[in-house]
Design a protein around this motif. Structure first.
Motif, PDB file in Angstrom:
ATOM      1  N   MET A   1       0.852  -1.193   0.000  1.00  0.00           N
ATOM      2  CA  MET A   1       0.000   0.000   0.000  1.00  0.00           C
ATOM      3  C   MET A   1       0.886   1.240   0.000  1.00  0.00           C
ATOM      4  N   SER A   2       0.603   2.177  -0.897  1.00  0.00           N
ATOM      5  CA  SER A   2       1.397   3.392  -0.990  1.00  0.00           C
ATOM      6  C   SER A   2       0.941   4.388   0.061  1.00  0.00           C
ATOM      7  N   THR A   3       1.906   5.039   0.704  1.00  0.00           N
ATOM      8  CA  THR A   3       1.604   6.000   1.744  1.00  0.00           C
ATOM      9  C   THR A   3       1.335   7.376   1.131  1.00  0.00           C
ATOM     10  N   ILE A   4       0.556   8.180   1.854  1.00  0.00           N
ATOM     11  CA  ILE A   4       0.247   9.530   1.412  1.00  0.00           C
ATOM     12  C   ILE A   4       1.399  10.441   1.806  1.00  0.00           C
ATOM     13  N   ARG A   5       1.994  11.088   0.815  1.00  0.00           N
ATOM     14  CA  ARG A   5       3.134  11.959   1.066  1.00  0.00           C
ATOM     15  C   ARG A   5       2.641  13.383   1.290  1.00  0.00           C
ATOM     16  N   VAL A   6       2.996  13.944   2.428  1.00  0.00           N
ATOM     17  CA  VAL A   6       2.587  15.296   2.784  1.00  0.00           C
ATOM     18  C   VAL A   6       3.747  16.229   2.488  1.00  0.00           C
ATOM     19  N   PRO A   7       3.519  17.324   1.746  1.00  0.00           N
ATOM     20  CA  PRO A   7       4.629  18.241   1.455  1.00  0.00           C
ATOM     21  C   PRO A   7       5.139  18.930   2.715  1.00  0.00           C
ATOM     22  N   ARG A   8       6.454  19.061   2.831  1.00  0.00           N
ATOM     23  CA  ARG A   8       7.068  19.658   4.011  1.00  0.00           C
ATOM     24  C   ARG A   8       7.359  21.142   3.837  1.00  0.00           C
ATOM     25  N   ASN A   9       7.365  21.624   2.610  1.00  0.00           N
ATOM     26  CA  ASN A   9       7.609  23.039   2.377  1.00  0.00           C
ATOM     27  C   ASN A   9       6.782  23.489   1.166  1.00  0.00           C
ATOM     28  N   MET A  10       6.838  24.764   0.888  1.00  0.00           N
ATOM     29  CA  MET A  10       6.020  25.322  -0.200  1.00  0.00           C
ATOM     30  C   MET A  10       6.496  24.858  -1.572  1.00  0.00           C
ATOM     31  N   ARG A  11       7.783  24.597  -1.717  1.00  0.00           N
ATOM     32  CA  ARG A  11       8.297  24.127  -2.997  1.00  0.00           C
ATOM     33  C   ARG A  11       7.722  22.750  -3.330  1.00  0.00           C
ATOM     34  N   ALA A  12       7.704  21.841  -2.327  1.00  0.00           N
ATOM     35  CA  ALA A  12       7.121  20.526  -2.562  1.00  0.00           C
ATOM     36  C   ALA A  12       5.615  20.614  -2.796  1.00  0.00           C
ATOM     37  N   LYS A  13       4.959  21.553  -2.141  1.00  0.00           N
ATOM     38  CA  LYS A  13       3.518  21.724  -2.337  1.00  0.00           C
ATOM     39  C   LYS A  13       3.219  22.200  -3.748  1.00  0.00           C
ATOM     40  N   ARG A  14       4.049  23.101  -4.278  1.00  0.00           N
ATOM     41  CA  ARG A  14       3.841  23.582  -5.652  1.00  0.00           C
ATOM     42  C   ARG A  14       4.047  22.467  -6.659  1.00  0.00           C
ATOM     43  N   GLU A  15       5.007  21.578  -6.406  1.00  0.00           N
ATOM     44  CA  GLU A  15       5.230  20.455  -7.315  1.00  0.00           C
ATOM     45  C   GLU A  15       4.046  19.490  -7.313  1.00  0.00           C
ATOM     46  N   LEU A  16       3.460  19.254  -6.144  1.00  0.00           N
ATOM     47  CA  LEU A  16       2.288  18.382  -6.077  1.00  0.00           C
ATOM     48  C   LEU A  16       1.087  19.010  -6.765  1.00  0.00           C
ATOM     49  N   LEU A  17       0.963  20.328  -6.669  1.00  0.00           N
ATOM     50  CA  LEU A  17      -0.158  21.000  -7.335  1.00  0.00           C
ATOM     51  C   LEU A  17      -0.043  20.921  -8.845  1.00  0.00           C
ATOM     52  N   LYS A  18       1.187  20.822  -9.381  1.00  0.00           N
ATOM     53  CA  LYS A  18       1.352  20.684 -10.826  1.00  0.00           C
ATOM     54  C   LYS A  18       0.787  19.361 -11.329  1.00  0.00           C
ATOM     55  N   HIS A  19       0.843  18.310 -10.494  1.00  0.00           N
ATOM     56  CA  HIS A  19       0.347  16.992 -10.883  1.00  0.00           C
ATOM     57  C   HIS A  19      -1.128  16.793 -10.528  1.00  0.00           C
ATOM     58  N   ALA A  20      -1.717  17.732  -9.822  1.00  0.00           N
ATOM     59  CA  ALA A  20      -3.113  17.587  -9.401  1.00  0.00           C
ATOM     60  C   ALA A  20      -4.046  17.823 -10.583  1.00  0.00           C
ATOM     61  N   PRO A  21      -5.268  17.261 -10.548  1.00  0.00           N
ATOM     62  CA  PRO A  21      -6.239  17.495 -11.640  1.00  0.00           C
ATOM     63  C   PRO A  21      -6.581  18.972 -11.756  1.00  0.00           C
ATOM     64  N   LYS A  22      -6.776  19.424 -12.998  1.00  0.00           N
ATOM     65  CA  LYS A  22      -7.088  20.825 -13.278  1.00  0.00           C
ATOM     66  C   LYS A  22      -8.288  20.899 -14.200  1.00  0.00           C
ATOM     67  N   LEU A  23      -8.979  22.035 -14.154  1.00  0.00           N
ATOM     68  CA  LEU A  23     -10.109  22.241 -15.057  1.00  0.00           C
ATOM     69  C   LEU A  23      -9.628  22.298 -16.499  1.00  0.00           C
ATOM     70  N   VAL A  24      -8.494  22.953 -16.738  1.00  0.00           N
ATOM     71  CA  VAL A  24      -7.849  22.979 -18.056  1.00  0.00           C
ATOM     72  C   VAL A  24      -6.503  22.283 -17.892  1.00  0.00           C
ATOM     73  N   GLU A  25      -6.372  21.095 -18.442  1.00  0.00           N
ATOM     74  CA  GLU A  25      -5.179  20.289 -18.238  1.00  0.00           C
ATOM     75  C   GLU A  25      -3.992  20.825 -19.036  1.00  0.00           C
ATOM     76  N   ASN A  26      -2.793  20.475 -18.595  1.00  0.00           N
ATOM     77  CA  ASN A  26      -1.579  20.823 -19.313  1.00  0.00           C
ATOM     78  C   ASN A  26      -1.448  19.959 -20.564  1.00  0.00           C
ATOM     79  N   GLY A  27      -0.466  20.307 -21.412  1.00  0.00           N
ATOM     80  CA  GLY A  27      -0.216  19.506 -22.601  1.00  0.00           C
ATOM     81  C   GLY A  27       0.252  18.096 -22.241  1.00  0.00           C
TER      82      GLY A  27
END
Length: 309
Positions: A1-27
């Motif tokens: 079972m894969s564990t849920i990774r919690v971002p420890r700083n704002m840089r890691a949080k921004r990277e996770l937001l890039k992979h999150a679902p969006k209303l208008v997806e990236n290329g």
């Protein structure tokens, strides 16, 4: 079972937001993988495909033994690489006696295999084998044209599926406006037979025509190859319905506007206040001082009556 990774700083949080679902997806990005065994022709094909999509592609050169796209459980490694590299388009090359120069195009939904098309590569000509003026070479990041010639693309299910796959792999990012000067390439796909497609990549050369619309000439720059459809796997109806579901538009809030300078602004409706019709009670705090003053004046007047001068 894969564990849920919690971002420890704002840089890691921004990277996770890039992979999150969006209303208008990236290329969409494409990942290129090698099988257990590959031929020299197939290595050249994969290198040329990476060259065409090098701004939105990831290429792994290590051989992979556990990938069997059309077998049960054999697509686990493909899904792992798709999740690791954040790529939704897959190109997998392998070579065997039964299926020589085998190429598999695949798409994923939520990093799980959505559909697959397997083709064999024949009569291949690489980019290096073409001699042309390098100033007409297509530039990186430009949008291509597509030309599908032949009635088999509309009548044969295998070629119809291959057409969808090629469009999704090479169309690039979705844009609203397009500059004609930025369109400098075209993919020409000709259905030779119900199972074979001749695909070539050409550069567009704009010439004067005496009108406002320029005359276009095709300069073949490669690669070119015959794609013979072998196997394909369509998604189930439930999976296709879920993947095709379009997100609803955000509900417009009444009396709320966004300003680039002031930010989010809201309007509040306040009716006219008729003070004359307001019911005033005796418990109003503003009247307490007046009652105290009136009481003092009354007591003072009583003292004056009791003790006259």
């Amino acid at each position: 079972m894969s564990t849920i990774r919690v971002p420890r700083n704002m840089r890691a949080k921004r990277e996770l937001l890039k992979h999150a679902p969006k209303l208008v997806e990236n290329g969409k990005k494409m990942i290129i993988l090698h099988g257990t065994k590959t031929s020299a022709v197939l290595n050249s094909v994969l290198a040329d495909l990476f060259h065409l999509k090098r701004d939105h592609a990831v290429k792994f050169t290590k051989k992979n033994d556990n990938i069997r796209p059309f077998e049960s459980g054999g697509e686990t490694s493909l899904e792992f690489f798709s999740l690791k590299s954040d790529c939704s388009l897959i190109v997998y090359g392998s070579h065997s006696k039964k299926r020589p120069n085998n190429l598999v195009f695949g798409r994923t939904y939520d990093h799980h295999i959505y559909d697959l098309v397997e083709v064999g590569v024949e009569n291949y000509k690489s980019i290096e084998s073409y001699a042309y003026d390098k100033k007409f070479a297509p530039k990186l990041g430009t949008k291509p044209f597509f030309a599908f010639i032949g009635e088999h693309f509309e009548s044969v299910e295998g070629l119809k599926h291959l057409k969808e796959m090629l469009l999704d792999h090479f169309k690039g990012e979705v844009v609203e406006n397009l500059n004609l000067a930025g369109v400098d390439r075209i993919f020409v796909c000709t259905a030779i037979s119900p199972t074979t497609v001749y695909m070539m990549h050409c550069a567009l050369r704009l010439k004067r025509s005496g009108t406002s619309i320029p005359r276009m000439e095709l300069v073949e720059v490669g690669p070119s190859m015959d794609l013979v459809v072998r196997r394909n796997r369509r998604p189930s109806e439930s999976l296709q319905k879920e993947a095709m579901k379009a997100p609803g538009h955000a509900k417009k809030l009444k009396n709320v506007s966004n300003n680039p300078i002031d930010g989010k602004l809201g309007r509040v409706y306040i009716p006219d206040q008729e003070v004359s019709k307001l019911a005033l009670t005796s418990d109003i705090k503003g009247l307490k001082r007046e009652r105290r003053d009136a009481k003092k004046n009354k007591e003072h007047s009583k003292k004056q009556k009791v003790n006259p001068e």
